[in-house]
Design a protein around this motif. Structure first.
Motif, PDB file in Angstrom:
ATOM      1  N   ARG A  28       0.836  -1.206   0.000  1.00  0.00           N
ATOM      2  CA  ARG A  28       0.000   0.000   0.000  1.00  0.00           C
ATOM      3  C   ARG A  28       0.869   1.253   0.000  1.00  0.00           C
ATOM      4  NH1 ARG A  28      -3.780   1.062   4.986  1.00  0.00           N
ATOM      5  NH2 ARG A  28      -4.360  -1.134   4.698  1.00  0.00           N
ATOM      6  N   GLN A  29       0.319   2.296  -0.614  1.00  0.00           N
ATOM      7  CA  GLN A  29       0.951   3.601  -0.648  1.00  0.00           C
ATOM      8  C   GLN A  29      -0.012   4.615  -0.035  1.00  0.00           C
ATOM      9  OE1 GLN A  29       4.064   3.998  -1.858  1.00  0.00           O
ATOM     10  NE2 GLN A  29       4.283   1.914  -2.647  1.00  0.00           N
ATOM     11  N   HIS A  30       0.539   5.757   0.347  1.00  0.00           N
ATOM     12  CA  HIS A  30      -0.286   6.840   0.879  1.00  0.00           C
ATOM     13  C   HIS A  30       0.080   8.126   0.161  1.00  0.00           C
ATOM     14  CE1 HIS A  30      -1.967   4.474   4.192  1.00  0.00           C
ATOM     15  NE2 HIS A  30      -0.767   3.936   4.320  1.00  0.00           N
ATOM     16  N   ILE A  31      -0.910   8.738  -0.489  1.00  0.00           N
ATOM     17  CA  ILE A  31      -0.697   9.983  -1.210  1.00  0.00           C
ATOM     18  C   ILE A  31      -1.004  11.152  -0.274  1.00  0.00           C
ATOM     19  CG2 ILE A  31      -1.438  11.409  -3.153  1.00  0.00           C
ATOM     20  CD1 ILE A  31      -2.219   8.818  -4.604  1.00  0.00           C
ATOM     21  N   PRO A  32      -0.024  11.977   0.082  1.00  0.00           N
ATOM     22  CA  PRO A  32      -0.303  13.129   0.951  1.00  0.00           C
ATOM     23  C   PRO A  32      -1.338  14.050   0.309  1.00  0.00           C
ATOM     24  CG  PRO A  32       2.060  12.758   0.741  1.00  0.00           C
ATOM     25  CD  PRO A  32       1.401  11.890  -0.293  1.00  0.00           C
ATOM     26  N   PHE A  33      -2.326  14.460   1.121  1.00  0.00           N
ATOM     27  CA  PHE A  33      -3.391  15.306   0.572  1.00  0.00           C
ATOM     28  C   PHE A  33      -4.027  16.137   1.678  1.00  0.00           C
ATOM     29  CE2 PHE A  33      -7.907  15.960  -0.594  1.00  0.00           C
ATOM     30  CZ  PHE A  33      -7.716  16.747  -1.727  1.00  0.00           C
ATOM     31  N   GLU A  34      -3.761  17.405   1.685  1.00  0.00           N
ATOM     32  CA  GLU A  34      -4.416  18.378   2.558  1.00  0.00           C
ATOM     33  C   GLU A  34      -4.481  17.923   4.016  1.00  0.00           C
ATOM     34  OE1 GLU A  34      -8.161  19.564   0.881  1.00  0.00           O
ATOM     35  OE2 GLU A  34      -7.209  20.509  -0.860  1.00  0.00           O
ATOM     36  N   GLY A  35      -3.344  17.540   4.549  1.00  0.00           N
ATOM     37  CA  GLY A  35      -3.271  17.174   5.955  1.00  0.00           C
ATOM     38  C   GLY A  35      -3.653  15.751   6.263  1.00  0.00           C
ATOM     39  N   THR A  36      -4.064  15.001   5.254  1.00  0.00           N
ATOM     40  CA  THR A  36      -4.368  13.584   5.450  1.00  0.00           C
ATOM     41  C   THR A  36      -3.672  12.813   4.325  1.00  0.00           C
ATOM     42  OG1 THR A  36      -6.169  11.966   5.701  1.00  0.00           O
ATOM     43  CG2 THR A  36      -6.544  13.754   4.146  1.00  0.00           C
ATOM     44  N   SER A  37      -4.142  11.625   4.021  1.00  0.00           N
ATOM     45  CA  SER A  37      -3.554  10.871   2.918  1.00  0.00           C
ATOM     46  C   SER A  37      -4.619  10.008   2.263  1.00  0.00           C
ATOM     47  CB  SER A  37      -2.395   9.999   3.411  1.00  0.00           C
ATOM     48  OG  SER A  37      -2.846   9.009   4.317  1.00  0.00           O
ATOM     49  N   LEU A  38      -4.380   9.672   0.998  1.00  0.00           N
ATOM     50  CA  LEU A  38      -5.291   8.855   0.201  1.00  0.00           C
ATOM     51  C   LEU A  38      -4.651   7.486  -0.021  1.00  0.00           C
ATOM     52  CD1 LEU A  38      -6.096  11.532  -2.570  1.00  0.00           C
ATOM     53  CD2 LEU A  38      -7.268  11.200  -0.358  1.00  0.00           C
ATOM     54  N   LEU A  39      -5.415   6.434   0.262  1.00  0.00           N
ATOM     55  CA  LEU A  39      -4.933   5.074   0.029  1.00  0.00           C
ATOM     56  C   LEU A  39      -4.684   4.864  -1.461  1.00  0.00           C
ATOM     57  CD1 LEU A  39      -4.425   2.151   1.095  1.00  0.00           C
ATOM     58  CD2 LEU A  39      -6.857   1.720   0.637  1.00  0.00           C
ATOM     59  N   ALA A  40      -3.556   4.246  -1.793  1.00  0.00           N
ATOM     60  CA  ALA A  40      -3.217   4.026  -3.196  1.00  0.00           C
ATOM     61  C   ALA A  40      -2.363   2.774  -3.346  1.00  0.00           C
ATOM     62  CB  ALA A  40      -2.461   5.232  -3.743  1.00  0.00           C
TER      63      ALA A  40
END
Length: 402
Positions: A124-136
């Motif tokens: 799993r990866q985590h895309i940084p996004f506006e103070g949180t992250s998106l599973l990828a």
């Protein structure tokens, strides 16, 4: 094709895995057996039947893994992920049903167990996004994981999950020699279920973060990154392309210039004037009450609007929801799409009603591919023949990136 499930909503949601047969998501007999188990049952039985089938797949997968049959174990875990992912769809809505959270967690766990058995293993990866992250997840080109190659970013729509992207698109792309990036954006999958982050119209800001992440990948050609959206992603992807200049190309399946226009057409059929329909959030109270009654007395509309729509859009009532969809528009932005763009248009896909007009308004290099019922691909997102749309889309990408 005759219906497999007795309930119309169950048929709509439960036949998705048929599209995934060529890509390891299911087999026809498995779906048919689940439908027989559900019979005249309700959404709770739908959840139980899909979950039980997934549980059996997990048992088979663990046994195969213990016996050293890694390929069989991976196949079983992938099917379990698909089945868990289907189980909770009819239960969408707020407050979030515990079975939705559990089904999503089991889906991701099964998916990651399968990916761990890939060659090489996928994590799993985590895309940084506006103070949180998106599973990828980054799905490499088959047999070429470490080679620098083009990347296809696959973008979901309203109610698809990250495993839907895998089966519907990423497997075909991997076989063709493309790396793929699949992710849960705002209002989608784990980002919605686990974090309560709702959908947003300014998707160019979402894809900007996804692109930043993609450009950190050592095996990706930075000049050959393509964004592909399906279902509501047919709005989100072009919207992103209108603001994200680093994309080499964009695909919309089908293309959607306005989420509100379909509602506008409907309310005018109910008697609204064009001026009244121009602002859906300000419809007369009598018409809003009539709409509320129609939605409440139609099972599929109740699910798609009052349950899924309110939840995904962060709305509390029909007026709030209709006001929110007004923001999902390409007005004033179509001319900002500069990369080569492909639109698909299935014969009986109601979401494609405005695709031709959208296509005509494009000023970038553009292609429109039509799909018909005679090809078994006339329905929404060509779900009865995903292998056909994948071939056509990937052929186009091959040519554009050549």
């Amino acid at each position: 094709m005759s219906a497999i499930f007795k309930d119309e909503l169950h048929e709509q949601l439960g036949t998705w895995p048929l599209a995934y047969i060529p890509y390891g998501g299911a087999d026809y007999g498995e779906v048919e057996a689940i439908a027989r188990t559900i019979g005249d049952g309700d959404d709770a039985l739908f959840y139980d039947a899909w979950s039980a089938a997934a549980d059996r797949m997990m048992v088979d997968g663990r046994q195969a893994e213990t016996q050293g049959h890694r390929a069989s174990a991976r196949e079983c875990f992938l099917r379990a992920a698909c089945f868990y992912g289907k189980s909770f769809h009819p239960l969408f809505g707020q407050p979030v049903d515990p079975r939705v959270r559990l089904g999503s967690q089991k889906q991701i766990a099964a998916f990651e167990r399968a990916l761990a058995l890939s060659e090489p293993a996928i994590v799993r990866q985590h895309i940084p996004f506006e103070g949180t992250s998106l599973l990828a997840y980054v799905i490499p080109a088959q047999g070429c994981a470490n080679e620098v190659r083009p990347l296809l970013i696959f973008n979901n729509g309203y109610d698809g999950t990250i495993t839907d992207l895998f089966f519907a698109s990423a497997v075909a792309a991997s076989r063709r020699g493309y790396h793929s990036l699949i992710f849960d954006g705002p209002g989608q999958g784990t980002t919605l279920i686990d974090h309560g982050i709702t959908l947003r119209p300014d998707w160019e800001n979402v894809i900007s973060s996804v692109m930043d992440f993609a450009l950190t990948l050592s095996n990706v050609d930075p000049l050959k990154i393509v964004l592909c959206g399906w279902s509501l992603g047919g709005y989100l992807a072009p919207r992103a392309a209108s603001g994200e200049r680093r994309l080499a190309a964009c695909v919309a399946d089908p293309a959607l210039a306005s989420v509100a226009d379909g509602f506008r057409t409907y309310v005018m059929k109910l008697g609204a004037t064009p001026d009244e329909a121009a602002s859906l959030g300000d419809l007369p109270e009598a018409l809003m009450e009539r709409l509320t009654h129609i939605v409440a007395n139609d099972r599929k509309l109740t699910w798609s609007i009052a349950k899924r729509g309110y939840w995904v859009n962060g709305a509390g009532a029909l007026r709030d929801y209709l006001a929110s969809v007004e923001h999902y528009t390409m007005d004033g932005r179509i001319g900002d799409i500069h990369c080569p763009t492909l639109f698909t248009m299935a014969e009986h896909d109601t979401l494609a009603a405005g695709t031709q007009n959208f296509f005509d308004a494009l000023r970038c290099p553009k292609t429109l591919i039509r799909f018909s019922s005679n090809q078994g691909a006339g329905e929404h997102c060509e779900m009865r023949n995903r292998s056909l749309v994948n071939r056509r889309v990937l052929d186009w990408i091959d040519e554009v990136l050549a």
